[in-house]
Design a protein around this motif. Sequence first.
Motif, PDB file in Angstrom:
ATOM      1  N   LEU B  81       8.044 -17.106  -9.137  1.00 19.55           N
ATOM      2  CA  LEU B  81       6.622 -17.191  -9.194  1.00 19.55           C
ATOM      3  C   LEU B  81       5.949 -16.173  -8.362  1.00 19.55           C
ATOM      4  O   LEU B  81       5.127 -15.659  -8.430  1.00 19.55           O
ATOM      5  N   ARG B  82       6.593 -15.864  -7.226  1.00 15.75           N
ATOM      6  CA  ARG B  82       5.977 -14.948  -6.148  1.00 15.75           C
ATOM      7  C   ARG B  82       6.543 -13.592  -6.371  1.00 15.75           C
ATOM      8  O   ARG B  82       5.822 -12.725  -5.749  1.00 15.75           O
ATOM      9  N   GLU B  83       7.481 -13.201  -7.492  1.00 13.17           N
ATOM     10  CA  GLU B  83       7.764 -12.029  -7.621  1.00 13.17           C
ATOM     11  C   GLU B  83       6.949 -11.103  -7.976  1.00 13.17           C
ATOM     12  O   GLU B  83       5.949 -11.462  -8.763  1.00 13.17           O
ATOM     13  N   THR B  84       6.567 -10.037  -7.221  1.00 10.53           N
ATOM     14  CA  THR B  84       5.445  -8.932  -7.523  1.00 10.53           C
ATOM     15  C   THR B  84       5.780  -8.271  -8.761  1.00 10.53           C
ATOM     16  O   THR B  84       6.947  -8.109  -9.223  1.00 10.53           O
ATOM     17  N   VAL B  85       4.592  -7.987  -9.473  1.00  9.46           N
ATOM     18  CA  VAL B  85       4.587  -7.298 -10.694  1.00  9.46           C
ATOM     19  C   VAL B  85       4.172  -5.999 -10.368  1.00  9.46           C
ATOM     20  O   VAL B  85       3.152  -5.759  -9.655  1.00  9.46           O
ATOM     21  N   TYR B  86       4.446  -4.833 -11.091  1.00 12.81           N
ATOM     22  CA  TYR B  86       3.984  -3.446 -10.917  1.00 12.81           C
ATOM     23  C   TYR B  86       3.350  -2.905 -12.059  1.00 12.81           C
ATOM     24  O   TYR B  86       3.196  -3.271 -13.305  1.00 12.81           O
ATOM     25  N   PHE B  87       2.322  -1.803 -11.799  1.00 15.49           N
ATOM     26  CA  PHE B  87       1.487  -1.400 -12.930  1.00 15.49           C
ATOM     27  C   PHE B  87       1.636   0.164 -12.902  1.00 15.49           C
ATOM     28  O   PHE B  87       2.190   0.864 -11.843  1.00 15.49           O
ATOM     29  N   ASP B  88       1.039   0.984 -13.878  1.00 15.24           N
ATOM     30  CA  ASP B  88       1.136   2.351 -14.196  1.00 15.24           C
ATOM     31  C   ASP B  88      -0.205   2.911 -13.458  1.00 15.24           C
ATOM     32  O   ASP B  88      -1.222   1.984 -13.186  1.00 15.24           O
ATOM     33  N   TYR B  89      -0.165   4.267 -13.266  1.00 12.35           N
ATOM     34  CA  TYR B  89      -1.233   4.868 -12.241  1.00 12.35           C
ATOM     35  C   TYR B  89      -2.730   4.729 -13.199  1.00 12.35           C
ATOM     36  O   TYR B  89      -2.663   4.763 -14.348  1.00 12.35           O
ATOM     37  N   ALA B 123      -3.808  -1.351  -5.233  1.00 10.13           N
ATOM     38  CA  ALA B 123      -3.967   0.017  -5.851  1.00 10.13           C
ATOM     39  C   ALA B 123      -3.119   0.995  -4.902  1.00 10.13           C
ATOM     40  O   ALA B 123      -3.211   0.731  -3.839  1.00 10.13           O
ATOM     41  N   ASP B 124      -2.804   2.021  -5.572  1.00 10.69           N
ATOM     42  CA  ASP B 124      -2.197   3.000  -4.625  1.00 10.69           C
ATOM     43  C   ASP B 124      -3.213   3.727  -4.095  1.00 10.69           C
ATOM     44  O   ASP B 124      -4.356   3.489  -4.532  1.00 10.69           O
ATOM     45  N   GLU B 125      -2.949   4.712  -3.034  1.00 14.93           N
ATOM     46  CA  GLU B 125      -3.925   5.430  -2.191  1.00 14.93           C
ATOM     47  C   GLU B 125      -4.864   6.452  -3.121  1.00 14.93           C
ATOM     48  O   GLU B 125      -5.866   6.730  -2.343  1.00 14.93           O
ATOM     49  N   ARG B 126      -4.283   6.688  -4.171  1.00 17.88           N
ATOM     50  CA  ARG B 126      -5.187   7.697  -5.004  1.00 17.88           C
ATOM     51  C   ARG B 126      -6.419   7.276  -5.277  1.00 17.88           C
ATOM     52  O   ARG B 126      -6.520   6.073  -5.668  1.00 17.88           O
ATOM     53  N   GLY B 127      -7.414   8.014  -5.478  1.00 20.14           N
ATOM     54  CA  GLY B 127      -8.715   7.374  -6.063  1.00 20.14           C
ATOM     55  C   GLY B 127      -9.415   7.001  -5.119  1.00 20.14           C
ATOM     56  O   GLY B 127      -9.088   6.945  -3.863  1.00 20.14           O
ATOM     57  N   THR B 128     -10.890   6.689  -5.236  1.00 23.02           N
ATOM     58  CA  THR B 128     -11.585   6.321  -4.193  1.00 23.02           C
ATOM     59  C   THR B 128     -11.403   4.756  -3.877  1.00 23.02           C
ATOM     60  O   THR B 128     -11.168   4.128  -4.724  1.00 23.02           O
ATOM     61  N   SER B 172       2.877   9.074   0.969  1.00 19.68           N
ATOM     62  CA  SER B 172       1.947   9.654  -0.204  1.00 19.68           C
ATOM     63  C   SER B 172       2.870  10.432  -1.140  1.00 19.68           C
ATOM     64  O   SER B 172       2.992  11.431  -1.255  1.00 19.68           O
ATOM     65  N   ASN B 173       3.887   9.480  -1.619  1.00 23.74           N
ATOM     66  CA  ASN B 173       4.572  10.024  -2.663  1.00 23.74           C
ATOM     67  C   ASN B 173       4.935   9.005  -3.905  1.00 23.74           C
ATOM     68  O   ASN B 173       4.228   8.026  -3.808  1.00 23.74           O
ATOM     69  N   GLU B 174       5.466   9.409  -5.080  1.00 23.31           N
ATOM     70  CA  GLU B 174       5.389   8.561  -6.166  1.00 23.31           C
ATOM     71  C   GLU B 174       6.007   7.407  -6.056  1.00 23.31           C
ATOM     72  O   GLU B 174       5.486   6.282  -6.479  1.00 23.31           O
ATOM     73  N   SER B 175       7.077   7.321  -5.159  1.00 27.90           N
ATOM     74  CA  SER B 175       7.925   6.154  -4.797  1.00 27.90           C
ATOM     75  C   SER B 175       7.141   5.208  -4.087  1.00 27.90           C
ATOM     76  O   SER B 175       6.865   3.927  -4.591  1.00 27.90           O
ATOM     77  N   ALA B 176       6.349   5.444  -3.000  1.00 32.15           N
ATOM     78  CA  ALA B 176       5.478   4.566  -2.521  1.00 32.15           C
ATOM     79  C   ALA B 176       4.272   4.342  -3.153  1.00 32.15           C
ATOM     80  O   ALA B 176       3.840   2.885  -3.310  1.00 32.15           O
ATOM     81  N   TRP B 177       3.844   5.052  -4.027  1.00 34.83           N
ATOM     82  CA  TRP B 177       2.571   4.740  -4.840  1.00 34.83           C
ATOM     83  C   TRP B 177       2.996   3.745  -5.958  1.00 34.83           C
ATOM     84  O   TRP B 177       2.118   2.472  -6.002  1.00 34.83           O
TER      85      TRP B 177
END
Lengths: 455, 196
Positions: B81-89, B123-128, B172-177
């Motif tokens: 239940l606690r497992e994190t899910v991920y999204f595209d940019y 969200a990742d750091e890109r964007g406002t 600030s790289n794709e892996s972290a994002w």
Amino acid sequence: MMKHRIAVLALTALTGLPLVAAEPAAAQEEAAIPGVQLGLAYENLYIPPLAILPFTGPDADAALVSGVQGIVARDLDYSDRFVVLDSLPEGLADDGIRYSLWDQYGADWVLMGEVETVAGRHFLSIELHDIVFTSVERGRFALPARDDEDFRMAVHRVSDEIVEWVTGEPGIAASRIVFSMRPFGNPTAKELYIVDSDGENLQRLTWDENLAISPAWAPDGNRIAYVSYKTGLPGIYELSLADGSERPVDTGRGGQHMTPAYHPDGDELAFNILGAGLFRYDLGDNCCLVQLVGGRAENLQPSYSHDGDELVFLSNRLGEATPQIYTMPARGGNADLLSPYRFGQGGYFADPDWSPISSKVAFAGGIVRRRVLNRYHIFVADTEVGDNRLRQLTQEGSNEDPSWGPDGRHIVFVGERSNGLGVFIVDSGTGRTRLLVASVEAADTDWSPALGPRT
Amino acid sequence: MSNRRLVLAAFATAIVLAACGSEPEPEMAPEPTGPTAEELERMRQDSIRRAQEAEEARLRAEREAAERERQRRAEMSRQTLRETVYFDYDEAAIRSDTETRLRAKLDILRANPGVQLRMEGHADERGTSEYNIALGNERSEAVIQFLTGFGLDAGRFSSVSYGEERPAAQGSNESAWAQNRRVEFVITAGGDGIGR
């Protein structure tokens, strides 16, 4: 572009060549943002030279006199209304003001100041000589004690008075900027900070060790609305700067409240409830939550027009990857796209802020190229001109969170440069940019209105 | 004790008999002593009690093993239940790996109607920064919509968005994002009752 096309048409008419042959060349001349001319289109402004004579103060402390002069000289420089001349040759001002001499020297204005100390109270007397029209403006202003926390602000108000004498427009010296920043030693928190328009007097406002973001000044300059996560869910709070007291803004509706903005009358707040839309709420009567925008898209970051009749806001109704800027009547109605958008070309525009005195809107963003854009610039669009023409105010790094100063001319923003982050101020008239706070990971900058004396 | 007595008595008798054959009778052999009736009854009761105790211990061990197993499965369920899910940019769309993880959660949520979850969108750091909070909210809402689309009660889910303010990975790289574009899950009710 339009002229070019007319020329092509004329050529076609003359030669009978098919028009299609000219189309690809015309298309290639499109600017980076479709249909929009970019570039630093600064007005060719004449900036009058203003000479500042050394302030005098026969019966005042010398450090106080030079301190006051230093504040005024820098304020007038930062106003970007003058070329400040304050390293004058010896003897130029020995014998009173001789207008012909100053005219030859090239000064349009000459400023004189005297600090008096009468029975322990300070006064600043100012004379502003108009060399061109040979007239003079005088004023005498009371200053608080030098260690009073309002001392610098009182001197700033004199600077703004001088700007208003000359231009008829408000200045920015007596104002402050609030922003959100990670406090030292706590990488998961964000707190509100406040700084004077000249970069002095940086102070921390909140101490929740949680997320305090999205501050917005009330038009009276005495309150700041902001969003805090301190209960676990983001909610809006109103902070009184006079006594530091705070109250939650309970709209009676659940949900995550975000991005508050005051109506120019000071009693109404517009904001976003995540997933639910834009709302307004009457702070004076503590009632009457009204939905302005609904729908499935996210609608946030409202900002009222200077007359309070319209709102500018961000919406992602065209897709998550292309947030755009829209305007609409403040009482609700149809929204019009303000940022440049052409189907299939996207674009990412955010952080709109309506000028406090004009029809201009500043925002941050850029065209998304291959979905890797992480470089934004500050743009200004005019909602009344409606020619879809943007002015780009920044050229380097990445820039966000623009907010207009009380003069409707300077804009504060957060900039990322090769040597780090900082808070900057750009003059939309000349393009001159200065660093306000160096080396801080700031966000959500908001510029106060002109700040009067403390009451 | 009584067993040992019998053995001792038999042993003593054997000695006496052996002695008879070699030497004249020296003394009176001790009277052989058998268990009394009371002793026999006590022995019987003792053996019944021992059997009962053994059975009880066996049952207890079985119950404990079952409880351990239930706990283990419940913990696995809670982890799922606690497992994190991920999204595209710049997206709130459910990716296929995210759908797999959500379906695993779905089964557990169906079997345990008392469980409630809070979705925390990031969200990742890109964007406002402020728009990123809206984006984080769209991600948690997309997850809630997926689960309620299978008939789960929307009242079991709440959400909060942190945007880019609480990154899981620095850099600030794709892996972290990629690690930061996520929805995390917090069990707000019913976590202890899973599997009961």
